[in-house]
Write an enzyme that holds these catalytic residues in place. Sequence first.
Site, PDB file in Angstrom:
ATOM      1  N   MET A   1      53.059  17.283  -1.290  1.00  0.00           N
ATOM      2  CA  MET A   1      54.878  18.078  -0.397  1.00  0.00           C
ATOM      3  C   MET A   1      53.799  19.715  -1.438  1.00  0.00           C
ATOM      4  O   MET A   1      53.257  19.775  -2.134  1.00  0.00           O
ATOM      5  CB  MET A   1      55.275  17.574  -0.135  1.00  0.00           C
ATOM      6  N   CYS A   2      54.522  19.882   0.013  1.00  0.00           N
ATOM      7  CA  CYS A   2      54.654  22.242  -0.162  1.00  0.00           C
ATOM      8  C   CYS A   2      56.168  22.436   0.205  1.00  0.00           C
ATOM      9  O   CYS A   2      56.853  21.714   0.586  1.00  0.00           O
ATOM     10  CB  CYS A   2      53.169  22.313   0.857  1.00  0.00           C
TER      11      CYS A   2
END
Length: 229
Positions: A1-2
């Site tokens: 995830m970012c």
Amino acid sequence: MCRHLAWLGSPVSVASLVLDPPSGLLVQSYAPRRQKHGLMNADGWGVGFFDHSVPRRWRSATPLWGDASFASVAPALVSHCVVAAVRSASVGMSIEPSASAPFTDGTWLLSHNGIVDRAALPASTRAESTNDSALLAALIFDRGMDRLAETVVEVAADDPNARLNILAADGARLIATTWGDTLSVLRRDDGVVLASEPYDDDPAWQEIPDRHLVQATATCVQLTPLKGP
Ligand code: GLN
């Protein structure tokens, strides 16, 4: 995830959005406050901005906090529309600059925060890399940004575990989805910010509920619920 962020409004420096805020993407790269999956975002970063109508990008596969050249130049990069991201690669995904958001079709800059089973996505020759986010970006570009909501709902039907948080801009509007992770909006006098998490403690930040489409201009933010499978 970012973690990702987009700006649309008056021209501002990339540094003022990404590096300077007390909890901006630079800090989020090692100490995100609201990230639901992953502890830090050290697998690369990307900054895209519109130079008049031309999207330009600077992407890397190394941590944002270690890039002294970017830190030196970012105050001089000024744009009315910016899309930036720091990356935490999902297991098995390649770590290379072309796997970092934002992706582009020459008109849009697009970031994906999340994960999707690559088997649920069509093979694409226009994907910039082999990671899920690059394949998803290629699919979204192929279908057309006006069908983003439809595409997200369809991909979610094919992969019920997918997290499909998209953030994109074409220089005149921002478009985003929330599907499995956080997004907040800040309406400023000089424009609008959409970000995975607030970059400061301004009480004007508002959280976007999950499973929504967000369409924004510099002065107007519109939310539409997304209907799941
Ligand atoms: N699945 C993404 C990748 O590895 C994870 C990073 C992100 O949330 N965009 O490319």
